[in-house]
Design an enzyme around this catalytic site. Sequence first.
Site, PDB file in Angstrom:
ATOM      1  N   HIS A 479      10.855   2.048  -5.003  1.00 21.93           N
ATOM      2  CA  HIS A 479       9.334   2.306  -4.990  1.00 21.93           C
ATOM      3  C   HIS A 479       8.444   3.277  -6.031  1.00 21.93           C
ATOM      4  O   HIS A 479       7.720   2.513  -7.299  1.00 21.93           O
ATOM      5  CB  HIS A 479       8.764   2.716  -3.415  1.00 21.93           C
ATOM      6  CG  HIS A 479       7.058   3.112  -3.124  1.00 21.93           C
ATOM      7  ND1 HIS A 479       6.837   2.928  -2.236  1.00 21.93           N
ATOM      8  CD2 HIS A 479       7.036   3.778  -3.684  1.00 21.93           C
ATOM      9  CE1 HIS A 479       5.347   2.768  -2.379  1.00 21.93           C
ATOM     10  NE2 HIS A 479       5.335   4.522  -3.228  1.00 21.93           N
ATOM     11  N   GLU A 480       9.479   4.267  -5.977  1.00 16.29           N
ATOM     12  CA  GLU A 480       8.923   5.292  -7.340  1.00 16.29           C
ATOM     13  C   GLU A 480       8.915   4.976  -8.653  1.00 16.29           C
ATOM     14  O   GLU A 480       8.167   5.205  -9.788  1.00 16.29           O
ATOM     15  CB  GLU A 480       9.396   6.593  -7.171  1.00 16.29           C
ATOM     16  CG  GLU A 480       9.322   7.240  -5.945  1.00 16.29           C
ATOM     17  CD  GLU A 480       7.818   7.207  -4.759  1.00 16.29           C
ATOM     18  OE1 GLU A 480       6.871   7.337  -6.213  1.00 16.29           O
ATOM     19  OE2 GLU A 480       7.829   6.816  -3.955  1.00 16.29           O
ATOM     20  N   HIS A 483       5.716   2.754  -9.488  1.00 17.89           N
ATOM     21  CA  HIS A 483       4.897   3.632 -10.290  1.00 17.89           C
ATOM     22  C   HIS A 483       5.312   4.045 -11.113  1.00 17.89           C
ATOM     23  O   HIS A 483       4.681   4.118 -11.785  1.00 17.89           O
ATOM     24  CB  HIS A 483       5.154   5.064  -9.559  1.00 17.89           C
ATOM     25  CG  HIS A 483       4.110   4.995  -7.273  1.00 17.89           C
ATOM     26  ND1 HIS A 483       2.674   4.379  -7.670  1.00 17.89           N
ATOM     27  CD2 HIS A 483       4.894   4.838  -6.576  1.00 17.89           C
ATOM     28  CE1 HIS A 483       2.588   4.379  -6.133  1.00 17.89           C
ATOM     29  NE2 HIS A 483       3.243   4.726  -5.573  1.00 17.89           N
ATOM     30  N   GLU A 509      -1.304   2.049  -4.475  1.00 19.85           N
ATOM     31  CA  GLU A 509      -0.332   1.561  -4.453  1.00 19.85           C
ATOM     32  C   GLU A 509       0.539  -0.385  -4.340  1.00 19.85           C
ATOM     33  O   GLU A 509       2.175  -0.446  -3.991  1.00 19.85           O
ATOM     34  CB  GLU A 509      -0.097   1.593  -3.109  1.00 19.85           C
ATOM     35  CG  GLU A 509       0.535   2.609  -2.721  1.00 19.85           C
ATOM     36  CD  GLU A 509       1.537   3.706  -2.641  1.00 19.85           C
ATOM     37  OE1 GLU A 509       1.859   3.486  -3.467  1.00 19.85           O
ATOM     38  OE2 GLU A 509       1.374   5.182  -3.254  1.00 19.85           O
ATOM     39  N   ILE A 612      -8.045  12.129   7.633  1.00 13.79           N
ATOM     40  CA  ILE A 612      -9.112  11.246   7.312  1.00 13.79           C
ATOM     41  C   ILE A 612     -10.122  13.316   7.503  1.00 13.79           C
ATOM     42  O   ILE A 612     -10.799  12.940   7.255  1.00 13.79           O
ATOM     43  CB  ILE A 612      -9.810  10.799   8.735  1.00 13.79           C
ATOM     44  CG1 ILE A 612      -9.527  10.615  10.018  1.00 13.79           C
ATOM     45  CG2 ILE A 612      -9.161   8.915   8.243  1.00 13.79           C
ATOM     46  CD1 ILE A 612     -10.300   9.787  11.198  1.00 13.79           C
ATOM     47  N   ALA A 614      -8.825  16.369   7.209  1.00 15.97           N
ATOM     48  CA  ALA A 614      -8.144  17.461   6.683  1.00 15.97           C
ATOM     49  C   ALA A 614      -7.458  16.846   5.226  1.00 15.97           C
ATOM     50  O   ALA A 614      -7.192  17.476   4.751  1.00 15.97           O
ATOM     51  CB  ALA A 614      -7.021  18.160   7.031  1.00 15.97           C
ATOM     52  N   GLY A 616      -7.584  12.981   2.417  1.00 12.89           N
ATOM     53  CA  GLY A 616      -8.147  12.651   1.431  1.00 12.89           C
ATOM     54  C   GLY A 616      -9.053  11.423   2.106  1.00 12.89           C
ATOM     55  O   GLY A 616      -9.372  10.313   1.532  1.00 12.89           O
TER      56      GLY A 616
HETATM   57 ZN    ZN Z   1       3.846   5.434  -3.523  1.00 14.29          ZN
END
Ligand code: ZN
Length: 695
Positions: A479-480, A483, A509, A612, A614, A616
């Site tokens: 996954h990383e 990115h 993502e 939602i 506290a 983003g």
């Molecule tokens: Zn990610």
Amino acid sequence: MDTANNPLLSDDLIPDFAALSAEHVGPAVALLIEETRKDFESLEGSLEPTWDGLMVPLETVDDRLSRAWGAIGHMLGVRNSDKLREAHSACQADVVSLYTAMAQSRPVYDGMVALRDGDAWAGLDEGQRRVVDKAIRGAELAGVALDGADKERFTAIQLELAKLSTDFSNNVLDATKAWSMTLKEPAEVEGLPATALALAAAGARREGAEDATAEDGPWRISLDGPSVQSFLKHAKRRDLRKKLYLAYVQRASSGDTDNAPNIERILQLRQEKAALLRFDDYASLSTSRKMAGAVDRVQDLLEELLAASSEAGKREFDGLNAFAAEHPEFGAVDADGLKHWDVGFWSERLREDRYDVDAEALRPYFPLPRVLEGLFALAKRLFAVTIEAADGDAPTWHEDVRFFRIVDESGAQTAAFYLDPYSRPAEKRGGAWMDDCVGRSAAFETLRLPVAYLVCNGTPPVEDQPSLMTFREVETLFHEFGHGLQHMLTRVDDGHASGIRNIEWDAVELPSQFMENWCYDRPTFDAISGHWQTGEALPDEIFGKLNAARTFRAASGMLRQLTFGLTDIGIHHGFVPGGDRTVFDVQADVVARTSVLPMLAEDRFLCGFLHIFAGGYAAGYYSYKWAEVLSADAFAAFEEAGLDDESAVAEVGRRFRDTVLARGGAEHPLAVFKAFRGREPSTEALLRHCGLRAA
Ligand code: ZN
């Protein structure tokens, strides 16, 4: 302080991390803030409404500060200490206030508008125009274009919202701390695994029960995520599960920590803010700057997924009821079936019955060096890049940290990355992440090539035994790395839009989740696994179970996410705070459509919904599903080409590289997706992967 020997002030693109210490932070940041402020003010006075006269200097003006501040933030994550934390928080407010002032600059905003409306516009390419357009919109959403009373009101709203968000999360924190149940009888914790018992005993010790042990108790069960989850999944005592469940869904909904009034005020202010910025409601404002673009697109997607999963969700629930009735040895259920506090427990029994794979027992089959070898071979197969060890070519912050370079087909180095693989609890944050170390940019003397940080928290090697990973950790690494690929394989030269920069957040993502799919591709799976001592492959049966577990209760998981996503949109779109209906009514209506069990009258889950109120994610919770649709559909392009067909996989891989990975934020993500896929995204692949459509 000697500035000549301060690594944060050196001319090197990457600071000498080993030499960097907490006392360098304050002096360097103070100096760089001053320098940036002066340069920014002079830019405000001298800017020309052209790309070179405004956008290039905007990229370079805070370069030294942003790199130093980025390095400090990185060190907080990987080499934390009290001293570093103090040094960081001592200058944080100054950095934030400088960046706020820069983002609120009216001369810069006017300059960008003049650029858009002037002669120079015709000379800009599509990527440059997008950067300017998005920057103008960003400034407008920050209130820069407002004047007079509107501007004042806007600023007041922002301040109050910031305070309310802090109050909201403090209430959740306090309410979480205020509730616990301490259990003394072994029968009360029957079913809990050893790790959960150890956690609960440690909780009891913290509360003064010094002799508490995992074996003999007492055990303290709290409303912290891991404690709640493991108890609801494993505890046989149904009455205690019910007690815990009810406490959890009523968190922060009464007394001193009641968030209901905060929710109402937050929604009122968000509505007022949206109106000041000429949007119908907050959901329209939020989606306007995302890939979705508009609320109805989001609603369409969520409704489509709902329609596709509700029948299967009912079947899963019936199946779970049947399983419970057939297995009284695990515990009793009501004559009319499972209740809210039963679902987690019985799902886990069913999962164990069908697919249980001992996650720990698989570790010897995933030694890190083998996983990396397989991952790098995959990168070569798909994207024609070679990844080579380059340890020693860049400064590092710990001896275990590796450095690699990426070389393209022509043999040229195009990017590099750090890999910090092992957990170091005393100084390193948990979890895994990718971060931007250097971004590709042509705005400086020489072309800057991207460098990424990949940080994981694996088990360190012991003597001759390498780091052994769980399959979940392998997925996280993929996954990383996804990115990272988007950051590193960018071909955009404009630093505003290269790599992961400037990409709408409901699209970020895509490459990361896309890469996770490859862990279940048989040739890739074989290439990343093998017993570290014998080289023996994992039995087919295990691969089969891991694969099958992906669709386990997939409809129920989907419906849960849809409940959150639809409720989030529902209270930010067409809802009147303070009117006849409450947010809990909105949630109950959604639950009636998404769940077999109706919402409990006591349910005040929204009072603890940090994402939602506290975080983003306001009118953005849908992003999780949005990105999953994109990543599943992208992987489906490979499935359609034939995963067994080497040359077809290579061809689609090159196309993915040249579109999704290469174009970064310089194009709208929908245009990028269409360039890759030849059409708009479809939910078909996600539903198929979840077992909700025939393969
Ligand atoms: Zn990610």
